[in-house]
Design a protein around this motif. Sequence first.
Motif, PDB file in Angstrom:
ATOM      1  N   TYR A  88      40.597 -10.910  59.088  1.00  0.00           N
ATOM      2  CA  TYR A  88      41.975 -10.830  59.589  1.00  0.00           C
ATOM      3  C   TYR A  88      42.732 -12.126  59.287  1.00  0.00           C
ATOM      4  N   LEU A  89      42.079 -13.260  59.565  1.00  0.00           N
ATOM      5  CA  LEU A  89      42.743 -14.555  59.391  1.00  0.00           C
ATOM      6  C   LEU A  89      43.068 -14.856  57.931  1.00  0.00           C
ATOM      7  N   ARG A  90      42.272 -14.296  57.008  1.00  0.00           N
ATOM      8  CA  ARG A  90      42.496 -14.520  55.565  1.00  0.00           C
ATOM      9  C   ARG A  90      43.824 -13.970  55.079  1.00  0.00           C
ATOM     10  N   ARG A  91      44.431 -13.069  55.859  1.00  0.00           N
ATOM     11  CA  ARG A  91      45.696 -12.465  55.422  1.00  0.00           C
ATOM     12  C   ARG A  91      46.864 -13.442  55.494  1.00  0.00           C
ATOM     13  N   PHE A  92      46.666 -14.568  56.191  1.00  0.00           N
ATOM     14  CA  PHE A  92      47.799 -15.481  56.410  1.00  0.00           C
ATOM     15  C   PHE A  92      47.742 -16.657  55.447  1.00  0.00           C
ATOM     16  N   SER A  93      48.939 -17.177  55.110  1.00  0.00           N
ATOM     17  CA  SER A  93      48.967 -18.232  54.096  1.00  0.00           C
ATOM     18  C   SER A  93      48.698 -19.655  54.615  1.00  0.00           C
ATOM     19  N   PRO A  94      49.038 -20.018  55.865  1.00  0.00           N
ATOM     20  CA  PRO A  94      48.749 -21.410  56.269  1.00  0.00           C
ATOM     21  C   PRO A  94      47.238 -21.685  56.241  1.00  0.00           C
ATOM     22  N   PRO A  95      46.860 -22.925  55.893  1.00  0.00           N
ATOM     23  CA  PRO A  95      45.438 -23.244  55.863  1.00  0.00           C
ATOM     24  C   PRO A  95      44.765 -22.961  57.205  1.00  0.00           C
ATOM     25  N   LEU A  96      43.558 -22.424  57.136  1.00  0.00           N
ATOM     26  CA  LEU A  96      42.803 -22.095  58.350  1.00  0.00           C
ATOM     27  C   LEU A  96      41.821 -23.219  58.676  1.00  0.00           C
ATOM     28  N   ILE A  97      41.987 -23.791  59.862  1.00  0.00           N
ATOM     29  CA  ILE A  97      41.099 -24.849  60.326  1.00  0.00           C
ATOM     30  C   ILE A  97      40.184 -24.254  61.391  1.00  0.00           C
ATOM     31  N   VAL A  98      38.890 -24.325  61.151  1.00  0.00           N
ATOM     32  CA  VAL A  98      37.937 -23.755  62.106  1.00  0.00           C
ATOM     33  C   VAL A  98      37.273 -24.886  62.899  1.00  0.00           C
ATOM     34  N   ASN A  99      37.374 -24.783  64.208  1.00  0.00           N
ATOM     35  CA  ASN A  99      36.795 -25.785  65.112  1.00  0.00           C
ATOM     36  C   ASN A  99      35.352 -25.390  65.414  1.00  0.00           C
ATOM     37  N   ILE A 100      34.447 -26.352  65.367  1.00  0.00           N
ATOM     38  CA  ILE A 100      33.018 -26.064  65.586  1.00  0.00           C
ATOM     39  C   ILE A 100      32.420 -27.011  66.635  1.00  0.00           C
ATOM     40  N   ALA A 101      31.405 -26.493  67.348  1.00  0.00           N
ATOM     41  CA  ALA A 101      30.655 -27.355  68.276  1.00  0.00           C
ATOM     42  C   ALA A 101      29.199 -26.925  68.294  1.00  0.00           C
TER      43      ALA A 101
END
Length: 303
Positions: A88-101
């Motif tokens: 779903y998130l891939r459909r959008f153009s702004p860069p995707l930042i994924v937060n991890i812990a």
Amino acid sequence: RVNLAVQLAGLTLQNPVMPASGTFGFGEEYAPFIDLNSLGAIVVKTITLQPLIGNPPPRLMETYCGLLNSVGLQNPGLEVFIRDKLPYLRRFSPPLIVNIAGRTIDEYAELAERLSAADGVAALEVNISCPNVKEGGIVFGTVPDMAARVTAVVKRHTHLPVIIKLTPNVTDITEIARAVEDAGADALSLINTVRGMAIDIKTRRPALANVVGGLSGPAIKPIALYAVWQVAQVVKIPLIGMGGIMTAHDAVEFLLAGATAVAVGTAGLVNPGALCEIIAGLEHYLLEEGVEDIKELIGASQM
Ligand code: DOR
């Protein structure tokens, strides 16, 4: 027309405004209200290797000037994120930042490796500053040596830009900032929430089941702004400033303090339109001030 674009750790953002991790879910929650393509970047809730249900309720409450949360990193886990959220998130153009812990350094490494192999992730934001979990979280973010080790290991397991998210719950945030810059961090996010509590005077018990929570919102803005200002003086890598940004005015202050971009959390929970209003307000401010390029503001209060 004015130029709102900024560069951050190799990413080009069309404007410097993004959601703060954990306040934006996985994008779907906001899509009915705002155009996700208008954001500078998309930042999703912290992902852990295994799904987490988080801390018991009550775990969110309002104060006069902010929110206290003790969510405890509730999330569906890495596999479900990659399978169900990422497409779903891939459909959008702004860069995707994924937060991890992670609970351990090895878990951070595995998250970094597997997310880097998944298509559509532009950068990793490494959460070493969650105040609400017993393992991992803030434990890594309060000791310079530990913060540096997590940073170095994540760097070794990814080709993506690595953004380290810092906690204000330390004596000297510049010490942690310097340690993670030396360890290879490409950018810093600051600040995570400030530890605090509330007491229910009827039950005479702590209001949050977990006792301690993280304070966000206007209450912490001066703390966050000062942290950005201080850290900007000692590192060369770009900063994402956050903590109580409610308006474009607040965002401008963070840019002037030295942030290259800003993240908006509590304001977006109160008003889903907040991020778009802040982007419009920034453009308005530049026009009014006769500033053609927003980059001119970055760190201007330091000179
Ligand atoms: O205040 C926070 N709450 N900061 C985090 O990093 C995580 C979040 C949570 O899930 O508890």
